[in-house]
Structure formats: structure tokens, C-alpha cells
Write a protein that holds these residues in place. Structure first.
Motif, mmCIF file in Angstrom:
data_model
loop_
_atom_site.group_PDB
_atom_site.id
_atom_site.type_symbol
_atom_site.label_atom_id
_atom_site.label_comp_id
_atom_site.label_asym_id
_atom_site.label_seq_id
_atom_site.Cartn_x
_atom_site.Cartn_y
_atom_site.Cartn_z
ATOM 1 N N TRP A 30 0.826 -1.211 0.000
ATOM 2 C CA TRP A 30 0.000 0.000 0.000
ATOM 3 C C TRP A 30 0.862 1.263 0.000
ATOM 4 O O TRP A 30 0.561 2.236 -0.694
ATOM 5 C CB TRP A 30 -0.907 0.002 1.237
ATOM 6 N N HIS B 222 0.518 4.139 -2.714
ATOM 7 C CA HIS B 222 -0.040 5.430 -2.316
ATOM 8 C C HIS B 222 0.954 6.570 -2.498
ATOM 9 O O HIS B 222 0.576 7.659 -2.941
ATOM 10 C CB HIS B 222 -0.487 5.347 -0.860
ATOM 11 N N TYR B 223 2.214 6.346 -2.153
ATOM 12 C CA TYR B 223 3.176 7.441 -2.136
ATOM 13 C C TYR B 223 4.071 7.509 -3.373
ATOM 14 O O TYR B 223 4.739 8.537 -3.581
ATOM 15 C CB TYR B 223 4.064 7.343 -0.895
ATOM 16 N N TYR C 222 0.689 6.113 -7.384
ATOM 17 C CA TYR C 222 -0.433 6.986 -7.732
ATOM 18 C C TYR C 222 0.014 8.416 -8.075
ATOM 19 O O TYR C 222 -0.478 8.985 -9.050
ATOM 20 C CB TYR C 222 -1.461 7.012 -6.603
ATOM 21 N N TYR D 296 -9.220 1.936 -1.026
ATOM 22 C CA TYR D 296 -8.674 2.903 -0.068
ATOM 23 C C TYR D 296 -8.154 4.140 -0.802
ATOM 24 O O TYR D 296 -8.387 5.273 -0.351
ATOM 25 C CB TYR D 296 -7.548 2.269 0.749
ATOM 26 N N GLU D 297 -7.456 3.923 -1.918
ATOM 27 C CA GLU D 297 -6.904 5.063 -2.653
ATOM 28 C C GLU D 297 -8.022 5.958 -3.167
ATOM 29 O O GLU D 297 -7.909 7.192 -3.142
ATOM 30 C CB GLU D 297 -6.041 4.563 -3.817
ATOM 31 N N ALA E 153 -9.367 7.808 -0.214
ATOM 32 C CA ALA E 153 -8.363 8.769 0.248
ATOM 33 C C ALA E 153 -8.334 10.003 -0.650
ATOM 34 O O ALA E 153 -8.294 11.136 -0.152
ATOM 35 C CB ALA E 153 -6.982 8.111 0.290
ATOM 36 N N GLN E 154 -8.359 9.798 -1.961
ATOM 37 C CA GLN E 154 -8.351 10.938 -2.884
ATOM 38 C C GLN E 154 -9.637 11.757 -2.750
ATOM 39 O O GLN E 154 -9.605 12.987 -2.866
ATOM 40 C CB GLN E 154 -8.181 10.454 -4.327
#
Length: 499
Positions: A53, A57-58, A61, A136-137, A140-141
Motif C-alpha cells: 500500500w 499510495h506514495y 499513484y 482505499y486510494e 483517500a483521494q
């Protein structure tokens, strides 16, 4: 881990309360080690899952959002998948479960230790873990977007919404952390399956209605046109792809739940395809109905603004028109043919501004006539001693073509304003052609910086910005405007659909 420890104690206690022999309780548990079969799989699985993840995520994306599609992105994506799959494998392979053994009367007769590791479950759980990261992404966005928009609000009370949003998310995450259970073999037969189906449905409907609204509806009046056919194929392909994705999710849940292959269910794909298509078309038509009045109002405002700017740039246009007629008569009496020709062309331009410019559509021939007059007048101020090259290639139309007025000339005006210098070599190339469906207009000119005290410097770009807005409103998804600027030249390419 607390849940697993509590479940272990509860299972043993219930067996002892049912007076199950000691050997039938603890004998099977000799193969079970709470650390290596519960604590270690949970911790290592979580660490590798969070590692996958973290990379996504970091690193993945942000690069994907910035459209940095390169080999490093694929390497990072592969690393993220490897982390997730490794975490799922370690958890499924090492994790052991305990449950009661019961007889025909559902009476507890012992304890059984078993593993849920299967190739099929490993595949579906790995896929589910990847889907969870994607979910989740997405959330989160969405949170980042809402947080940014709330922070941009100037009213103080909107800050309370930020607090409510953060507290709600924190409370939900705490609730999930406390009450969530570890995945079992029916992982795809629960929330992940439902969320996946909803996500695929929502994504398909969004892109499908967008395609129908932008690529099909504008060309609906000419069903035989190639643009309509391409848009319709693209729209149907999106819905079919979404239906196949939804069927795939359902198929995974069937495999996981029943352990057997249930066969190909074509009717499921067909049903999803019909649902997605119907909903997408309805939403697209609603968008057209709701925003039609708004677009028409914007078009009227921009057109009136353009007309007002043109009128403000003239000093009593009727007086000037009459004065030009008088000067034209005088120049003919004095045998000043060049002057009379220039005055006549300027008069024709004035007549165009007064009679044609306020209309929604005019014949292309009128626009071409105005361009020729403007270019001829500009040529009059250039003598043979100047190193200036002007080439014009305008295709005459064999059929009546109608366009919105004053869409082409601002680019020509801009070329003469910035492309002509009496001190340096200059050039302007103008091309206007068309086929059965599109109009192609190109202007390529040299570029010379204006002096800082030039009176034209303050008005630079106003006409071009106005044309861009009119193109977006009058020809939505039916035009392509490409402007390229360098230190030495300026290039404009405009393509307009005229079918």
C-alpha cells in the motif's frame, strides 16, 4: 490478534464445559503454535500488505496522476503487487484455525486444527487485497479533494465540517479496527464483492454517459456520419467492458463460495450491459436537458460581449461607413485607384461588421471575403522594399458551409500584429481548407517582441481568449485548437466540424 487469542480461549473453554476428554482437546492442538500459526502470520502479512500500500499510495499513484508513464512506474507497480501477494501468501500458508468438532446432534466432541490455504483462495484473497488498496486510494483521494475544497471556503463555519469529516473518518477506522474479522474462504462473498460491483458499475456508467454525451449526442442528427459511428462504438465498448468486469467479480465469488466451476453465464453479462447502457443514456440526456439552457445563456453572453467589444472599438460605425463612401467617391474623381480600392475593401469590412457579425451562423464565403479584404488592406501598408513574405492559400467552397462569424479573423489579426516588422525579415502563411466533415485553418507567422510602451501591449490576447471561449461554447467537442509558440514563430491550427 486479541480476537484470535479470545477465540482460542473461548473454543477450549466451551469444549471443557461440554466435558470433552482432555486428549481430544489438547491432542490436536499439539500441531498448533499460537505464535507461529497466528501472531507471526498476522504481523508479517500486515507488514507486507502495508508495504505494498505504501508504494502504491506514495509512489505509484502520484506518478500516475502526473502521467509519468515510464519503466520506473512499472517496476514500482510490480514491487507493490509482490509485497501484497507475499503478505497474503504468508498469512494464508502459515495461519491455522481451530474449531469444534460436532456430532450429528451438534454436540461438541472435540477440537479440530485446520488450514484454509488453497491455490484458489490464495488467488482470490490476493485479488481482494489489491482491490482493497484501490478502494482505499479512491476514498483517500475523495477525502483529500473534500478537505481541499472545504479549506478553500472563506466562511468560517465550513471549518466545522472539516472537523466533522475528520472525526467521522477516525471513528469509522477505529470501529473497523476493533470489530473487523480476518478474511475467510468466502472473502469475495461479502462486502468486497458488493463494493467491487458498485465501483465497477459507477465507473462504467460515468465513462459511458460521458462518452454518449460528448461523442454521440453532438452528432445524433447525422447518424450516418463517421464521428457518430465511432462514438457509438466507443460508448458500447465501455458498457461491454464494464459488464465483463462485473461478471468477473461475480465469477470470482462463485468460485470462492462453491469450490466448483459453475459454467459461463452469458445472461449475467447481457443484463449488466443493458443496465449500464440504459442508465448511461438516461444520465447523458438529463445532462443535455439540464445544461442546455445554461450553455445557451453563456453563448449569448459571450456573443454579446464580443459584439460590445467590437462596437466599443469603433467610433460611431454608421458615421464612419458614410464617411468612407464619401472618401471613396472623392478618390475615384481624383483617379486614386489604389486608395479607392482600399477604401472599398474597408467599407466592405464595415458592412460585414454591421450586418453579418451579429448573426449566429454565416456562410463561409462571407468569412473568406472578410479575410481577403483584411489581408489586402494590410498588404497596402507594405511596399516592395520591406523583407516581408505573405502567402495565402484559401480553398473556395463548392457547397454552402455555415460557421459562426469572426472565428478565423482574430488569428489573422494576431499574425499581422505580432508577425510583421519593418526592421527584420517577416513572414505570414495562412491556409484554409475543408473536406466533407471538417474545416482546417492554419496561421503560421514570425514573431517579433513589441516595445514595452506599445499601445497594443495592453490589449494583447483579449481577442484570442474571446475566440477560445466562443469555440468551447458553440463547438463543444467539435473543434481542436492547437497553439504553439516559440521565440521566433507563432503557429495556430484550428479544426472545426462542419457536418
Amino acid at each position: 490478534m486479541f480476537q484470535e487469542a479470545s477465540s482460542f480461549d473461548q473454543t477450549v473453554t466451551i469444549a471443557e464445559l461440554n466435558r470433552v476428554p482432555h486428549e481430544l482437546i489438547w491432542g490436536p492442538l499439539r500441531s498448533y503454535n499460537h505464535f507461529s500459526n497466528t501472531i507471526f502470520p498476522i504481523i508479517t502479512g500486515a507488514v507486507f500488505f502495508l508495504g505494498g500500500w505504501f508504494i502504491f499510495h506514495y509512489y505509484i499513484y502520484p506518478r500516475f496522476k502526473e502521467k509519468k508513464i515510464d519503466y520506473q512506474l512499472f517496476i514500482l507497480f510490480f514491487m507493490s503487487i509482490c509485497f501484497v501477494v507475499t503478505g497474503v501468501f504468508l498469512f494464508d500458508f502459515l495461519k491455522l484455525y481451530i474449531r469444534h468438532r460436532v456430532d450429528n446432534q451438534e454436540q461438541v466432541i472435540g477440537i479440530k486444527v485446520y488450514s484454509l490455504f488453497r491455490k484458489l483462495f490464495f488467488f482470490t484473497n490476493s485479488l481482494a487485497a489489491i482491490v482493497i488498496i484501490l478502494f482505499y486510494e479512491g476514498f483517500a483521494q475523495l477525502y483529500y479533494f473534500l478537505n481541499q475544497k472545504l479549506n478553500e471556503e472563506k466562511e468560517e463555519n465550513f471549518q466545522y465540517l472539516i472537523y466533522f469529516l475528520n472525526i467521522s473518518i477516525a471513528g469509522f477506522m477505529m470501529l473497523v479496527a476493533i470489530t473487523a474479522n480476518l478474511p475467510r474462504k468466502d472473502y469475495w462473498y461479502g462486502a468486497v464483492r458488493e463494493l467491487s460491483l458498485m465501483a465497477i458499475g459507477a465507473t462504467t456508467i460515468y465513462f459511458a454517459q460521458e462518452a454518449f454525451y460528448k461523442k454521440v449526442l453532438p452528432y445524433f442528427s447525422s447518424i450516418k456520419s463517421k464521428s457518430f459511428q465511432n462514438g457509438a462504438i466507443y460508448f458500447l465498448f465501455i458498457n461491454l467492458l464494464g459488464a465483463i468486469g462485473g461478471y468477473f467479480i461475480q465469477y470470482i465469488s462463485w468460485l470462492t463460495y462453491s469450490h466448483v466451476y459453475l459454467g459461463f453465464h452469458a445472461e449475467w453479462i447481457f443484463q449488466l450491459f443493458l443496465i449500464f447502457t440504459f442508465v448511461s443514456i438516461v444520465i447523458a440526456f438529463l445532462r443535455k436537458v439540464i445544461f442546455k439552457e445554461k450553455i445557451e445563456l453563456k453563448t449569448q453572453i459571450v456573443s454579446k460581449s464580443a459584439e460590445l467589444l467590437n462596437l466599443r472599438s469603433q467610433i460611431n460605425p454608421h458615421f464612419l461607413f458614410n464617411a468612407l463612401n464619401t472618401l471613396y467617391s472623392v478618390s475615384l474623381k481624383e483617379n486614386a485607384e489604389k486608395t479607392s480600392d482600399g477604401i472599398q475593401k474597408l467599407g466592405d469590412m464595415m458592412r460585414f461588421m454591421l450586418n453579418e457579425n451579429h448573426q449566429d451562423r454565416i456562410p463561409l464565403s462571407k468569412e473568406i471575403e472578410y479575410l481577403h479584404n483584411y489581408i489586402d488592406i494590410q498588404r497596402m501598408r507594405i511596399d516592395e522594399n520591406h523583407n516581408i513574405e505573405i502567402k495565402v492559400n484559401i480553398q473556395n467552397s463548392e457547397r454552402e458551409i455555415f460557421i459562426s462569424p469572426m472565428l478565423l479573423n482574430p488569428f489573422v489579426e494576431n499574425a499581422f500584429k505580432h508577425g510583421i516588422s519593418f526592421r527584420s525579415p517577416s513572414w505570414i502563411y495562412i491556409t484554409l481548407t475543408h473536406d466533407a466533415q471538417k474545416l482546417y485553418f492554419k496561421v503560421h507567422n514570425s514573431l517579433h517582441p513589441k516595445q514595452e510602451n506599445s499601445p497594443e501591449q495592453a490589449n494583447n490576447g483579449i481577442g484570442l481568449e474571446n475566440v477560445k471561449k466562443r469555440l468551447e461554447l458553440i463547438y463543444p467537442n467539435r473543434h481542436t485548437l492547437d497553439i504553439q509558440v516559440s521565440d521566433n514563430d507563432y503557429f495556430v491550427s484550428l479544426i472545426i466540424g462542419i457536418y
